[in-house]
Design a protein around this motif. Sequence first.
Motif, PDB file in Angstrom:
ATOM      1  N   THR A 103      59.748  44.512  40.962  1.00  0.00           N
ATOM      2  CA  THR A 103      58.486  45.124  40.561  1.00  0.00           C
ATOM      3  C   THR A 103      57.671  45.533  41.775  1.00  0.00           C
ATOM      4  OG1 THR A 103      58.476  43.725  38.593  1.00  0.00           O
ATOM      5  CG2 THR A 103      56.412  44.809  39.169  1.00  0.00           C
ATOM      6  N   VAL A 104      57.600  44.648  42.783  1.00  0.00           N
ATOM      7  CA  VAL A 104      56.844  44.953  44.007  1.00  0.00           C
ATOM      8  C   VAL A 104      57.424  46.196  44.685  1.00  0.00           C
ATOM      9  CG1 VAL A 104      56.262  44.116  46.316  1.00  0.00           C
ATOM     10  CG2 VAL A 104      56.106  42.572  44.355  1.00  0.00           C
ATOM     11  N   MET A 105      58.761  46.293  44.724  1.00  0.00           N
ATOM     12  CA  MET A 105      59.400  47.446  45.362  1.00  0.00           C
ATOM     13  C   MET A 105      59.045  48.744  44.637  1.00  0.00           C
ATOM     14  SD  MET A 105      63.472  48.132  45.971  1.00  0.00           S
ATOM     15  CE  MET A 105      63.754  48.407  44.225  1.00  0.00           C
ATOM     16  N   LEU A 106      59.034  48.701  43.287  1.00  0.00           N
ATOM     17  CA  LEU A 106      58.687  49.901  42.530  1.00  0.00           C
ATOM     18  C   LEU A 106      57.225  50.291  42.741  1.00  0.00           C
ATOM     19  CD1 LEU A 106      60.585  49.219  39.186  1.00  0.00           C
ATOM     20  CD2 LEU A 106      60.935  51.174  40.685  1.00  0.00           C
ATOM     21  N   LEU A 107      56.340  49.302  42.826  1.00  0.00           N
ATOM     22  CA  LEU A 107      54.925  49.599  43.096  1.00  0.00           C
ATOM     23  C   LEU A 107      54.776  50.274  44.450  1.00  0.00           C
ATOM     24  CD1 LEU A 107      53.204  46.344  41.762  1.00  0.00           C
ATOM     25  CD2 LEU A 107      53.035  48.617  40.765  1.00  0.00           C
ATOM     26  N   GLN A 108      55.481  49.753  45.442  1.00  0.00           N
ATOM     27  CA  GLN A 108      55.423  50.371  46.775  1.00  0.00           C
ATOM     28  C   GLN A 108      56.018  51.766  46.776  1.00  0.00           C
ATOM     29  OE1 GLN A 108      57.510  47.464  49.104  1.00  0.00           O
ATOM     30  NE2 GLN A 108      55.720  46.105  49.347  1.00  0.00           N
ATOM     31  N   GLN A 109      57.133  51.924  46.052  1.00  0.00           N
ATOM     32  CA  GLN A 109      57.805  53.226  45.995  1.00  0.00           C
ATOM     33  C   GLN A 109      56.899  54.304  45.417  1.00  0.00           C
ATOM     34  OE1 GLN A 109      61.582  53.085  43.919  1.00  0.00           O
ATOM     35  NE2 GLN A 109      61.468  55.249  43.387  1.00  0.00           N
ATOM     36  N   HIS A 110      56.132  53.925  44.391  1.00  0.00           N
ATOM     37  CA  HIS A 110      55.255  54.904  43.737  1.00  0.00           C
ATOM     38  C   HIS A 110      53.813  54.836  44.247  1.00  0.00           C
ATOM     39  CE1 HIS A 110      58.242  56.247  40.814  1.00  0.00           C
ATOM     40  NE2 HIS A 110      58.630  54.981  40.703  1.00  0.00           N
ATOM     41  N   LYS A 111      53.607  54.052  45.339  1.00  0.00           N
ATOM     42  CA  LYS A 111      52.289  53.949  45.991  1.00  0.00           C
ATOM     43  C   LYS A 111      51.202  53.526  45.002  1.00  0.00           C
ATOM     44  CE  LYS A 111      53.586  57.430  49.428  1.00  0.00           C
ATOM     45  NZ  LYS A 111      53.285  58.745  50.052  1.00  0.00           N
ATOM     46  N   ILE A 112      51.528  52.482  44.259  1.00  0.00           N
ATOM     47  CA  ILE A 112      50.568  51.931  43.291  1.00  0.00           C
ATOM     48  C   ILE A 112      50.024  50.624  43.856  1.00  0.00           C
ATOM     49  CG2 ILE A 112      50.271  51.019  40.955  1.00  0.00           C
ATOM     50  CD1 ILE A 112      52.608  52.819  40.093  1.00  0.00           C
ATOM     51  N   GLU A 113      48.728  50.530  43.980  1.00  0.00           N
ATOM     52  CA  GLU A 113      48.099  49.327  44.510  1.00  0.00           C
ATOM     53  C   GLU A 113      48.149  48.218  43.460  1.00  0.00           C
ATOM     54  OE1 GLU A 113      46.673  48.344  47.365  1.00  0.00           O
ATOM     55  OE2 GLU A 113      47.327  50.189  48.366  1.00  0.00           O
ATOM     56  N   PRO A 114      48.712  47.050  43.826  1.00  0.00           N
ATOM     57  CA  PRO A 114      48.684  45.943  42.873  1.00  0.00           C
ATOM     58  C   PRO A 114      47.264  45.440  42.680  1.00  0.00           C
ATOM     59  CG  PRO A 114      49.547  45.196  44.985  1.00  0.00           C
ATOM     60  CD  PRO A 114      49.375  46.685  45.095  1.00  0.00           C
ATOM     61  N   PRO A 115      46.927  44.863  41.568  1.00  0.00           N
ATOM     62  CA  PRO A 115      45.563  44.375  41.332  1.00  0.00           C
ATOM     63  C   PRO A 115      45.215  43.255  42.312  1.00  0.00           C
ATOM     64  CG  PRO A 115      47.057  43.620  39.605  1.00  0.00           C
ATOM     65  CD  PRO A 115      47.812  44.609  40.434  1.00  0.00           C
ATOM     66  N   ARG A 116      43.981  43.305  42.832  1.00  0.00           N
ATOM     67  CA  ARG A 116      43.537  42.277  43.770  1.00  0.00           C
ATOM     68  C   ARG A 116      43.006  41.079  43.002  1.00  0.00           C
ATOM     69  NH1 ARG A 116      40.317  45.702  48.453  1.00  0.00           N
ATOM     70  NH2 ARG A 116      42.087  47.030  49.058  1.00  0.00           N
ATOM     71  N   PRO A 117      43.103  39.873  43.644  1.00  0.00           N
ATOM     72  CA  PRO A 117      42.573  38.690  42.958  1.00  0.00           C
ATOM     73  C   PRO A 117      41.079  38.820  42.741  1.00  0.00           C
ATOM     74  CG  PRO A 117      43.936  38.075  44.847  1.00  0.00           C
ATOM     75  CD  PRO A 117      43.717  39.551  44.927  1.00  0.00           C
ATOM     76  N   ALA A 118      40.555  38.311  41.648  1.00  0.00           N
ATOM     77  CA  ALA A 118      39.124  38.395  41.343  1.00  0.00           C
ATOM     78  C   ALA A 118      38.324  37.550  42.327  1.00  0.00           C
ATOM     79  CB  ALA A 118      38.852  37.901  39.932  1.00  0.00           C
ATOM     80  N   ALA A 119      37.141  38.077  42.769  1.00  0.00           N
ATOM     81  CA  ALA A 119      36.274  37.348  43.699  1.00  0.00           C
ATOM     82  C   ALA A 119      35.702  36.127  43.004  1.00  0.00           C
ATOM     83  CB  ALA A 119      35.151  38.256  44.180  1.00  0.00           C
ATOM     84  N   PRO A 120      35.507  34.997  43.776  1.00  0.00           N
ATOM     85  CA  PRO A 120      34.941  33.795  43.149  1.00  0.00           C
ATOM     86  C   PRO A 120      33.520  34.037  42.691  1.00  0.00           C
ATOM     87  CG  PRO A 120      35.075  33.539  45.540  1.00  0.00           C
ATOM     88  CD  PRO A 120      35.801  34.801  45.210  1.00  0.00           C
TER      89      PRO A 120
END
Length: 787
Positions: free
Chosen positions: A131-148
């Motif tokens: 999944t990470v490789m496909l996100l990188q391949q299509h230049k899709i930013e993974p969701p960032r962790p929510a701020a405390p």
Amino acid sequence: MSISSSKTLSPAELAKLEHAFASDPSSAAYKPLAEAYLSMGRFMEAMVVCKKGVKAHPNAADPRLLLARVYAEQGKDKKALEEALGALQVQPEDKAALRMAGALQLKTGEAEPGKANLLKAYTADPGDPDTVMLLQQHKIEPPRPAAPAPVAAPAAPVAPATPGPSATQQSAAALSSVAATAGTEAPAAKPAATQAAKPAPTARAEAPAPRPAPQPRRPQVVVEEVDEDEDDEPVSRRPPSSGSKGSKMVTLGLLVAIPLFAIGYGWYSANARTKSRELKKSLDAASELLKRDSFDSYKKAVEAADQALEVDSDSALAHGYLAYAWAIRWGEHGGGDDARRQAEEHLAVGKKGGDLSSHLIASEALIQTYGGKGKDALGQLEEKVKELDAQGRSSSLLYLTLGLIQMNAGDLERGRDSLDRAQVLSPDDPRTYASLGAVYRRLGQDAAAWRNYDSALRYAKDHPESLLGRSLLMLEQDSPNFELAHTMLKKLLESDPPPSPRQLAAAHLARSLLISRVSTAMVDLKPDMQQKLAEATAVPQDKDKARSEMLKSEETGFSLDKQNPELHLIKGRRLLAEGNYDAAAEEIRKAIRMDASRAQFYVELAKSLMGKQGGEKDAAEALQTALKTMGDSPKLVVMLGNAYRRQGKLDEALAQYQRAVKDPKAKNPEARLAMGAIYRERSKWDLAQEQLEKASQEFLGQSDRAAIALTELGRVFQSKGDTAKADETYQRALNADEAYSPAYYFYATLLSKDSKQGAKAKMLAQEYLKRDPSGEHASAARSLAGG
């Protein structure tokens, strides 16, 4: 979308997987076998196995994902996406299904859904490398962790209570607020007065954010609807009595309307869900019943589809099921004018819905065909099938229907190809297998016909059409298994629920044919063997009693279904087997008068006419009439060529054979075999070689016919003086079908010219005499055999 590499399996390992799957198709054995086929590039086998896996495990994502991989490996991305989305329907949170669906959506241009599915896959397992490789391949930013969450500040002191509005003003304010939101929210909000009466909460350290001190509410003005004939005086200046009365009316109306709206909306939603479930249940039941392909199942399918229409009278799918079921009940089960009317009415209503279902398209083609417009139906259906194929939406039902219509028109090769395609798309449909049995039976490939009838009976126990087809196929053999034919017909005649009157009628005629064949066979048997045969088949030993029962069976059959031309065809075959050619031809002419659109009837008529001495001319005339009526039917054209050839009119015969293969895409090995033989007889070696090589290739899966073509080809090479090629080709003929006796004789004639091969030539000649002691070449073979 390539699959991971795997080691090449040995034949033994593959056989082990195939055995495990064959032993229990409902187990998980489908998976390693499909993966093995996929790694070997055997896509067709992989697809069939995967589809059986989907059927056996309908609530699992894995078989659908594996099928998606099969399609993806072939570049069929749209089909692959359909299966991946199907996997998501059964397991919406499956990360592999989300990942594959997302990747395929991005590949096919569906950017937003694809991105969303990949992000869902990442959320399900952030550490998954694929999944990470496909996100990188299509230049899709993974969701960032929510701020405390920030630490809450101490709550401000509670402000002293401020005198609030009067009770009347509070009530007016609350109702004004409800009136403003009643159109969008079903539940009623709590009155403001109730909220204001609650004490402010005590401040705590863990509170999410400081609350501002409550402020005094300002009275809200109730805005009333003004009639057109009243003046424009502001509401605040109206007489108190009028405003108070209007306010009370609005208040009362809202207090009544809001709960009623909430109750009504809830009832509507629940009712809609119930109707949706009922509709789906009825449609699913109708679909499953149609697949069983029996008279009883078609009746029950009509009942289920009618129930669906009670829920939704505009359901195009329900109308499609009904049109299809009624069309078959009319055209194949003798349902009469009422069945035809029902089919046509449901077709007309269903077509008004816009996009046509496959059942509506199939029913329209069947109605046209059974109504005598098979040529129009064939052209329209071929175009529709091509259109759907181009869209990646191939339909097994439409290929099945196309194959049936092509077979009916006498285009047996194309009919077989269409039915083969239908079988690949739906490998568990008994109707498809039964239809393949019928087309192979007409092609003269009895072993293949039997296998397909047998497959139909495995998927639908006691499938009526297959029991009938196998019985008739057995009775057409030179040495039938009479006991087996009797057992199958008895099962059909005594089955509960019973088959259609039309199928019962045909079974009675088949029983008549059985009695005739058994009576003829008894003549050459000893009394004790006659008794055994009589007991095994329930056919009387006494000839007069047997004939009486035979005629009674025919009479019963015709009384059950007076409009079925097939009955005259079966009776004609009985008379033909008894050597009564004129009576046989007359029965088949009756069938043609009832339905002039069936190419098979003319083929049978030509057979009966050519069975008697000098009947070739009558056969040719009958076939010419048929071709004028029906247009070019490959089977009829070849039969006409054969009739001319029997009369010695070789130029006319060649013209017909060439006519049969004028379409470069057409496969007609029978025509090519006949042309090759004529060219060989005329010493036109190159032309003969060309046609016979094509014929041997087109007889794929027909070992007996391939052996004939290869033997003719060997004779061409032998005549050209190419001994090595002739030797090789005769060996190929014997490998194709060791039972074809002429190959032994001609191979012997080739080797007899070489003194070193004398012993082998003698052995081949002896083998020919063993297999065909009174054959065409028996005298010459005895000379070669040395005695």
